[in-house]
Design a protein around this motif. Structure first.
Motif, mmCIF file in Angstrom:
data_model
loop_
_atom_site.group_PDB
_atom_site.id
_atom_site.type_symbol
_atom_site.label_atom_id
_atom_site.label_comp_id
_atom_site.label_asym_id
_atom_site.label_seq_id
_atom_site.Cartn_x
_atom_site.Cartn_y
_atom_site.Cartn_z
ATOM 1 N N PRO A 23 0.823 -1.214 0.000
ATOM 2 C CA PRO A 23 0.000 0.000 0.000
ATOM 3 C C PRO A 23 0.858 1.265 0.000
ATOM 4 C CG PRO A 23 -0.758 -1.546 1.673
ATOM 5 C CD PRO A 23 0.563 -2.051 1.182
ATOM 6 N N ARG A 24 0.306 2.326 -0.567
ATOM 7 C CA ARG A 24 1.024 3.605 -0.624
ATOM 8 C C ARG A 24 1.486 4.059 0.758
ATOM 9 N NH1 ARG A 24 -0.248 6.617 -5.431
ATOM 10 N NH2 ARG A 24 -1.826 5.573 -6.705
ATOM 11 N N GLU A 25 0.604 3.953 1.744
ATOM 12 C CA GLU A 25 0.939 4.487 3.062
ATOM 13 C C GLU A 25 2.039 3.686 3.741
ATOM 14 O OE1 GLU A 25 -1.961 2.974 6.456
ATOM 15 O OE2 GLU A 25 -3.127 3.887 4.829
ATOM 16 N N VAL A 26 2.111 2.390 3.446
ATOM 17 C CA VAL A 26 3.167 1.562 4.033
ATOM 18 C C VAL A 26 4.504 1.875 3.374
ATOM 19 C CG1 VAL A 26 3.932 -0.800 4.480
ATOM 20 C CG2 VAL A 26 1.505 -0.229 4.639
ATOM 21 N N LEU A 27 4.493 2.083 2.058
ATOM 22 C CA LEU A 27 5.711 2.501 1.369
ATOM 23 C C LEU A 27 6.183 3.859 1.877
ATOM 24 C CD1 LEU A 27 4.951 1.420 -2.302
ATOM 25 C CD2 LEU A 27 6.751 0.509 -0.827
ATOM 26 N N ALA A 28 5.240 4.756 2.135
ATOM 27 C CA ALA A 28 5.605 6.075 2.669
ATOM 28 C C ALA A 28 6.264 5.936 4.041
ATOM 29 C CB ALA A 28 4.371 6.960 2.760
ATOM 30 N N LYS A 29 5.758 5.004 4.857
ATOM 31 C CA LYS A 29 6.364 4.766 6.167
ATOM 32 C C LYS A 29 7.779 4.231 6.009
ATOM 33 C CE LYS A 29 6.252 4.456 10.684
ATOM 34 N NZ LYS A 29 6.188 5.669 11.531
ATOM 35 N N GLN A 30 7.973 3.304 5.069
ATOM 36 C CA GLN A 30 9.320 2.797 4.817
ATOM 37 C C GLN A 30 10.261 3.928 4.406
ATOM 38 O OE1 GLN A 30 9.876 0.419 1.306
ATOM 39 N NE2 GLN A 30 11.732 -0.547 2.071
ATOM 40 N N ILE A 279 0.743 -4.178 9.181
ATOM 41 C CA ILE A 279 -0.205 -4.831 10.081
ATOM 42 C C ILE A 279 -1.337 -3.865 10.447
ATOM 43 C CG2 ILE A 279 -0.473 -5.813 12.398
ATOM 44 C CD1 ILE A 279 2.443 -6.831 12.110
ATOM 45 N N ASP A 280 -0.974 -2.628 10.750
ATOM 46 C CA ASP A 280 -1.974 -1.615 11.099
ATOM 47 C C ASP A 280 -2.910 -1.346 9.926
ATOM 48 O OD1 ASP A 280 -2.983 0.611 12.869
ATOM 49 O OD2 ASP A 280 -2.293 1.785 11.152
ATOM 50 N N PHE A 281 -2.363 -1.286 8.706
ATOM 51 C CA PHE A 281 -3.188 -1.065 7.508
ATOM 52 C C PHE A 281 -4.264 -2.137 7.396
ATOM 53 C CE2 PHE A 281 -4.044 -2.164 3.082
ATOM 54 C CZ PHE A 281 -4.440 -0.937 2.547
ATOM 55 N N GLN A 282 -3.872 -3.394 7.555
ATOM 56 C CA GLN A 282 -4.846 -4.471 7.402
ATOM 57 C C GLN A 282 -5.866 -4.477 8.534
ATOM 58 O OE1 GLN A 282 -2.929 -8.239 6.560
ATOM 59 N NE2 GLN A 282 -2.415 -7.579 4.493
ATOM 60 N N ARG A 283 -5.437 -4.152 9.730
ATOM 61 C CA ARG A 283 -6.395 -4.124 10.844
ATOM 62 C C ARG A 283 -7.426 -3.022 10.642
ATOM 63 N NH1 ARG A 283 -2.225 -5.137 15.952
ATOM 64 N NH2 ARG A 283 -2.032 -7.392 15.632
#
Length: 382
Positions: A23-30, A279-283
């Protein structure tokens, strides 16, 4: 949900199982982790990394039902398998027992490790259609006095079958035989409780169905095995002293398992540190319901194509999750894959097993109904 990912808008992407999609937001976190590291690399890697990795492992452990001290991050499940193949004690004549459903790269790792020590890698045929109730029986019937370890997938790659690994581990434990479970496709696709499964070693990927960045996987091992496991690269975790460098404990970790496996010199930790964001994204997006919707879409494709070609599914509905191997008439698999991509813009693997051809589709949260419709309308599958 498709807009939350970076997939090309006109691409029918039914191959999440190969490398995942983040997801975009997870890539942004990375990327934020990468930028933070560059602000002071010495502080980030040399003084903060152990605690940051511990926090990320704790989040992952909560997701997969494990103690965070019993798992470490690795780049992928294959790396974890290789750690075990290179570390596990085998003598001439010993045997590693497996199935004919395993991932080719990990088959190769075991074949090489066994050949180097004069041991044998033996694969038990698992007939299709899959008979879940006979799986453990077939494997345990093949055990000999020379069997030193049993290796099996949790979800098979080519055939997308969910194997009863908890039952297998229990039966092996009763015989005193260690187990290694390859869960490359399991985290995020099915609910996990590693402590309940009870494998001696379990490897998994976070960058596939958990939707974390590429290069994030883990190795879980029971504590009585930690001392025997060696990292692919020998580094400071093996050193008796710190070679005159102050502060090494800040990144070497606290336990033997952590010290040996965690620090491999200068490398990018950002994919691992972004696992909690995945993990947070999926929850937040209610992933149990997402999984159910994905399974239903995959079932529609399976039913339509098997009816069209007069071929029976190779497993019951409960024996696969979001990824399913759909049998199609026997043909050149690479030619079919190319036609599906070139003619219909469909990215999907075509796999083979025991002389049969399968279109293995992965249905993820971003998959939309029009993509399934395009697969069913593809001239290559008519």
């Amino acid at each position: 949900m498709r807009d939350l990912f970076l997939l090309a808008p006109d691409l029918v992407f039914l191959n999440h199982g190969s490398f995942g999609a983040c997801p975009r937001e997870v890539l942004a976190k990375q990327q934020r982790w990468q930028l933070e590291m560059e602000r002071n690399p010495v502080e980030f890697l040399g003084r903060r990394s152990a605690e940051l990795l511990h926090q990320a492992r704790t989040a992952l452990a909560g997701e997969v039902g494990a103690n965070p001290e019993h798992l470490v991050f690795v780049p992928n499940a294959t790396t974890g398998v290789n750690v075990v193949t290179r570390s596990f004690a085998l003598a001439p004549g010993d045997e590693v027992l497996s199935t004919d459903l395993e991932y080719g790269a990990c088959d190769a790792a075991w074949q090489q490790a066994c050949a180097a020590r004069g041991a044998h890698y033996r694969r038990v045929e698992i007939p299709l259609p899959f008979e879940r109730e006979r799986f453990v029986e077939r494997l345990m019937a093949a055990v000999t006095p020379r069997t030193r370890l049993i290796y099996a997938s949790h979800i098979s790659s080519t055939t997308a079958l969910t194997l009863p690994v908890a039952e297998l581990c229990r039966a092996a434990r009763e015989r005193g035989i260690p187990t290694l479970i390859d869960g490359a496709h399991a985290p995020g696709q099915i609910a996990l409780d590693l402590d309940a499964i009870g494998a001696d070693f379990y490897v998994g990927n976070c960058h596939k169905w958990l939707c974390a960045p590429k290069g994030s996987g883990f190795l879980h091992a029971r504590p009585d095995h930690h001392a025997q496991l060696d990292a692919p690269v020998i580094s400071w975790g093996y050193a008796e002293g710190t070679g005159g460098h102050a502060g090494f404990d800040a990144y070497l970790g606290r336990t033997l398992f952590e010290r040996r496996m965690q620090w491999q010199g200068t490398r990018d930790l950002s994919a691992w540190l972004a696992v909690p964001a995945a993990i947070d994204f999926q929850r937040r997006h209610g992933w149990p319901a997402v999984r159910e919707r994905c399974h239903a879409l995959a079932r529609e494709a399976l039913q339509a194509l098997t009816r069209r070609h007069g071929l029976a599914p190779v497993a019951a509905d409960g024996d696969w999750a979001q990824m399913v191997a759909i049998p199609v008439p026997q043909q050149d698999p690479e030619a079919l894959r190319r036609r599906l991509y070139d003619e219909s813009g469909i990215e999907v693997p075509v796999t083979t097993h025991a002389g049969r051809t399968f279109v293995r589709i992965s249905v993820q949260g971003y998959t939309e109904r029009w993509e399934i419709a395009r697969l069913l309308d593809a001239p290559a599958l008519r």
